[in-house]
Design an enzyme around this catalytic site. Structure first.
Site, PDB file in Angstrom:
ATOM      1  N   HIS A  56      11.279 -17.022  -6.636  1.00 47.16           N
ATOM      2  CA  HIS A  56      12.311 -16.354  -6.933  1.00 47.16           C
ATOM      3  C   HIS A  56      11.524 -15.519  -8.234  1.00 47.16           C
ATOM      4  O   HIS A  56      10.934 -15.550  -9.275  1.00 47.16           O
ATOM      5  CB  HIS A  56      13.608 -16.702  -8.112  1.00 47.16           C
ATOM      6  N   HIS A  58      10.821 -10.417  -8.697  1.00 51.98           N
ATOM      7  CA  HIS A  58      11.299  -9.703  -8.272  1.00 51.98           C
ATOM      8  C   HIS A  58       9.923  -8.912  -8.920  1.00 51.98           C
ATOM      9  O   HIS A  58       9.294  -7.879 -10.419  1.00 51.98           O
ATOM     10  CB  HIS A  58      12.582  -8.692  -8.967  1.00 51.98           C
ATOM     11  N   ARG A  82      19.632  -5.200 -18.132  1.00 49.70           N
ATOM     12  CA  ARG A  82      19.775  -3.876 -16.144  1.00 49.70           C
ATOM     13  C   ARG A  82      19.491  -2.400 -16.568  1.00 49.70           C
ATOM     14  O   ARG A  82      18.698  -2.327 -15.726  1.00 49.70           O
ATOM     15  CB  ARG A  82      21.310  -4.625 -15.670  1.00 49.70           C
ATOM     16  N   TYR A 121      15.055  -6.715  -3.212  1.00 50.64           N
ATOM     17  CA  TYR A 121      16.008  -6.011  -3.002  1.00 50.64           C
ATOM     18  C   TYR A 121      15.798  -3.756  -3.435  1.00 50.64           C
ATOM     19  O   TYR A 121      16.799  -3.510  -2.916  1.00 50.64           O
ATOM     20  CB  TYR A 121      17.192  -6.084  -4.306  1.00 50.64           C
ATOM     21  N   HIS A 204      22.128 -10.655  -2.670  1.00 49.83           N
ATOM     22  CA  HIS A 204      22.136 -10.305  -3.737  1.00 49.83           C
ATOM     23  C   HIS A 204      22.771 -10.895  -4.166  1.00 49.83           C
ATOM     24  O   HIS A 204      22.538 -11.886  -5.651  1.00 49.83           O
ATOM     25  CB  HIS A 204      22.136  -8.829  -4.203  1.00 49.83           C
ATOM     26  N   ARG A 207      28.512 -10.536  -6.998  1.00 47.59           N
ATOM     27  CA  ARG A 207      29.109  -8.756  -6.899  1.00 47.59           C
ATOM     28  C   ARG A 207      28.380  -7.756  -6.127  1.00 47.59           C
ATOM     29  O   ARG A 207      29.153  -6.565  -5.546  1.00 47.59           O
ATOM     30  CB  ARG A 207      27.648  -8.585  -8.517  1.00 47.59           C
ATOM     31  N   GLU A 234      24.617 -16.605 -13.270  1.00 45.12           N
ATOM     32  CA  GLU A 234      23.681 -16.102 -14.110  1.00 45.12           C
ATOM     33  C   GLU A 234      24.333 -15.645 -15.518  1.00 45.12           C
ATOM     34  O   GLU A 234      23.747 -16.493 -16.359  1.00 45.12           O
ATOM     35  CB  GLU A 234      22.642 -15.120 -14.064  1.00 45.12           C
ATOM     36  N   HIS A 268      19.497 -19.649 -10.362  1.00 39.50           N
ATOM     37  CA  HIS A 268      19.944 -19.293 -11.841  1.00 39.50           C
ATOM     38  C   HIS A 268      21.275 -20.447 -12.033  1.00 39.50           C
ATOM     39  O   HIS A 268      20.666 -21.490 -12.752  1.00 39.50           O
ATOM     40  CB  HIS A 268      20.700 -18.329 -12.269  1.00 39.50           C
ATOM     41  N   ASP A 319      11.032 -15.066 -12.193  1.00 37.91           N
ATOM     42  CA  ASP A 319      12.310 -14.038 -11.953  1.00 37.91           C
ATOM     43  C   ASP A 319      11.391 -12.495 -12.308  1.00 37.91           C
ATOM     44  O   ASP A 319      11.356 -11.623 -11.296  1.00 37.91           O
ATOM     45  CB  ASP A 319      12.996 -13.976 -12.814  1.00 37.91           C
TER      46      ASP A 319
HETATM   47 ZN   LIG Z   1      16.545 -12.582  -9.932  1.00 38.16          ZN
END
Ligand SMILES: [Zn+2]
Length: 426
Positions: A56, A58, A82, A121, A204, A207, A234, A268, A319
């Site tokens: 995993h 990004h 975020r 994403y 994703h 949410r 998570e 997670h 991640d």
């Molecule tokens: Zn992630």
């Protein structure tokens, strides 16, 4: 032309063994493993083990290093981080995405990751049709440039939160609809011609995708024999919102809708209820943990004992890529549990050997999470391997039986003498 190697030791999945030879064909696959393979082998000084699998990542978040680590007023949470990530998204054109992804992948390889599941994403380089999906190719190009084996986990992202429209930077994630997403996924599969590159299906999170769409995506993954990944539980807020809208937890929502099979990887599961976890694992679901990221973001500590007791297939991922080191992820996986539970040996293999269990999570667990023929030094698997320096001061005192634990708990980055992907040295 076939190559025959004889390292000092070879990891056979349970132990490091001496005198083993490994045959590798011209395509970079392992053809044979054994003590009596005929031929004149190339002798390699060191211990050979499978390359680690990063289940995993990004990759673009490499650009967040040193960012969002200052808290002048109050401590922050995942949600504060975020916002910083969304600011980075705003700056991401194809060149920057490719450069950041290549920097991530290159560093992963240098630390011993030979495969990555890139949970992708941010798919648009800007607004307007000319920018749509261009970042899909930026990531593929970065993988080609660095040589890492890539499972491009193409994310479907449709809502800003449960039943809430996309907002701000999230427009760059927009998949438009499940139909559009699947058309694009099939187009992408048809254009990939590098044998090291494959794709996977992603919702994703609960949410970002409505449950009926998650069901469709999961069905599409099963029909196409592709892995299906989803971020799950998570942060407590995700669970609270899901309870308010659906009257149940995200994990139970998936279970109730049949979104569980052995190609499903929940990433997670930091706050997953024990009963939800037991039912999920019993139905074949897998779990990917990202211990360094979960620590960085202050997410919490997962109920790893329940996962282990249930016999979960576990993997690790880097991640947000503040670090890209498999040994660090694996030691954090165990250490954070020791700290939280005041006991040692939470992640144990059948014989109680923690080092062996952690090596398995980092190799076999990751390979199974991404459905790649890697993670094992066995015929038919890709020759994605690492050669460790047995004389390196960080592990030099360990005997053959102690070597797995010595590597995981004490090995430094330069313990790796060689990283091989598909038989080629990187
Ligand atoms: Zn992630």
């Amino acid at each position: 032309m076939e190559r025959l190697i004889e390292p000092t030791m070879v990891w056979d999945g349970t132990a490091f063994r001496r005198g083993m030879r490994v045959g590798i064909d011209a395509q970079g696959r392992i053809t044979a493993v054994g003590v009596d393979l005929p031929g004149d082998p190339e002798r390699l000084s060191g211990a050979l083990l499978p390359g680690f699998v990063n289940a995993h990542s990004h990759a673009f978040q490499f650009g967040l290093r040193g960012v969002a680590e200052t808290f002048p007023e109050d401590p922050s949470t995942f949600w504060g981080w975020r916002e910083a990530m969304y600011e980075l998204v705003d700056t991401l054109d194809a060149d920057r995405c490719r450069a950041l992804s290549a920097a991530s992948f290159r560093e992963m390889i240098s630390h011993g990751f030979t495969s990555v599941g890139e949970f992708h994403y941010v798919r648009h380089a800007g607004s307007g049709d000319a920018h749509r999906h261009t970042l899909d190719h930026a990531v593929l190009d970065a993988a080609t440039e660095t040589g890492i084996r890539l499972r491009l986990l193409v994310a479907c992202y449709l809502t800003g939160d449960i039943a809430t429209p996309l907002d701000g930077a999230q427009a760059r994630f927009d998949a438009e609809s499940v139909d559009h997403y699947l058309r694009r996924l099939d187009d992408l599969m048809a254009t990939i011609d590098d044998p090291r590159h494959t794709v996977g299906v992603v919702a994703h999170s609960v949410r970002a995708v409505a449950i009926e769409d998650i069901v469709r995506l999961h069905q599409a993954s099963v029909e196409r024999h592709l892995p299906f990944h989803i971020h799950l539980e998570e942060a407590p807020k995700e669970i609270e919102t899901c309870r308010a809208v659906h009257g149940t937890t995200p994990m139970r929502l998936l279970l109730d809708h049949g979104v569980v099979s052995d190609n499903v990887v929940a990433v997670h599961c930091t706050h997953t209820e024990p009963d939800d976890m037991r039912d999920y694992v019993a139905a074949g679901g897998r779990v990917c943990l990202c211990p360094v990221t979960e620590a960085n973001l202050g997410d919490g500590i997962s109920d790893l004992p329940v996962m282990c007791e249930a016999g979960a297939s576990l993997s690790v991922g880097t991640d947000l890529n503040s670090r890209t080191d498999p040994l660090e992820e694996l030691r954090w996986l165990e250490y954070v549990q020791r700290l939280a539970r005041q006991r040692r040996g939470v992640v144990r293999g059948i014989d109680g050997d923690v080092g062996r269990a952690l090596l398995e999570i980092g190799t076999v667990g990751g390979a199974d999470a991404l459905d790649l023929q890697v993670g094992r030094i066995e015929p038919g698997h890709w020759a994605d391997c690492l050669l460790c320096d047995l004389e390196h001061p960080s592990i030099a005192g360990a005997n053959d039986e102690q070597l797995a634990s010595a590597l995981v708990f004490s090995g430094q980055r330069d313990v790796l003498k060689q990283v091989m992907i598909g038989g080629e040295t990187r």
